[in-house]
Design a protein around this motif. Structure first.
Motif, mmCIF file in Angstrom:
data_model
loop_
_atom_site.group_PDB
_atom_site.id
_atom_site.type_symbol
_atom_site.label_atom_id
_atom_site.label_comp_id
_atom_site.label_asym_id
_atom_site.label_seq_id
_atom_site.Cartn_x
_atom_site.Cartn_y
_atom_site.Cartn_z
ATOM 1 N N UNK A 1 -58.255 -54.869 50.759
ATOM 2 C CA UNK A 1 -58.286 -53.713 51.674
ATOM 3 C C UNK A 1 -57.137 -53.669 52.680
ATOM 4 N N UNK A 2 -56.741 -54.810 53.242
ATOM 5 C CA UNK A 2 -55.668 -54.782 54.246
ATOM 6 C C UNK A 2 -54.316 -54.435 53.612
ATOM 7 N N UNK A 3 -54.109 -54.778 52.348
ATOM 8 C CA UNK A 3 -52.870 -54.427 51.653
ATOM 9 C C UNK A 3 -52.898 -52.946 51.279
ATOM 10 N N UNK A 4 -54.022 -52.477 50.772
ATOM 11 C CA UNK A 4 -54.169 -51.059 50.428
ATOM 12 C C UNK A 4 -53.976 -50.196 51.671
ATOM 13 N N UNK A 5 -54.557 -50.618 52.792
ATOM 14 C CA UNK A 5 -54.456 -49.837 54.031
ATOM 15 C C UNK A 5 -53.011 -49.713 54.513
#
Length: 170
Positions: free
Chosen positions: A26-30
């Motif tokens: 999630x933190x990379x996608x965000x």
């Protein structure tokens, strides 16, 4: 807290599963919701205008860095860019490695690598306009805001670090 030194190594086809897994966190996608890395094809290529690097701490992969010459890059993502610039993409792979100083160490290493070439005048980054944490990160490193700009479907802030500002910060 003593952290292992950060080292870069070339990203290899054998890193495909690791990079795909990181890409889904999630933190990379965000940080790049519309990024399409095409790992299968890109890990087999080594154009002279790009370095794709895995950052390791004590031999353990912790992140990814891409350094490009934006004037020579094939997709012309940056548009018309003066020669003698570099652009950096950076991310930490695992959420458990966030906030531990690895990103700062990776950026210092990447910037040193960029400015080793005496002709390089400046480095560019393009965090999402909504990513205020990234803005503060780059500003702490000496980057200056240039403009708000659309890259495809992403609204980004363009930041620039000039060689003289890098020299003053080191």
């Amino acid at each position: 807290m003593n952290r292992p030194a950060i080292e870069f190594r070339p990203a290899l086809p054998s890193d495909l599963d690791l990079l795909r897994r990181w890409d889904e966190h999630p933190h990379v996608v965000a940080a790049g919701p519309n990024d399409e890395w095409c790992w299968e094809a890109e890990l087999d290529r080594s154009p002279d205008w790009r370095d794709q690097l895995v950052a390791e701490a004590g031999g353990r992969p912790i992140g990814f860095v891409q350094i490009i010459d934006p004037a020579r890059e094939e997709s012309h993502y940056w548009g018309d860019v003066a020669p003698n610039r570099r652009a950096i993409d950076i991310w930490i792979g695992e959420a458990s490695d966030l906030g531990r100083g690895y990103g700062t160490a990776m950026m210092h290493l990447a910037l040193g690598r960029c400015f080793e070439a005496t002709e390089v005048a400046a480095v560019l980054v393009d965090p999402l306009a909504s990513n205020t944490r990234a803005h503060r990160f780059y500003e702490r490193l000496g980057f200056r805001f240039v403009e708000r700009r659309s890259f495809g479907r992403d609204e980004c802030f363009v930041y620039r670090l000039d060689r003289v500002d890098f020299a003053d910060a080191t």
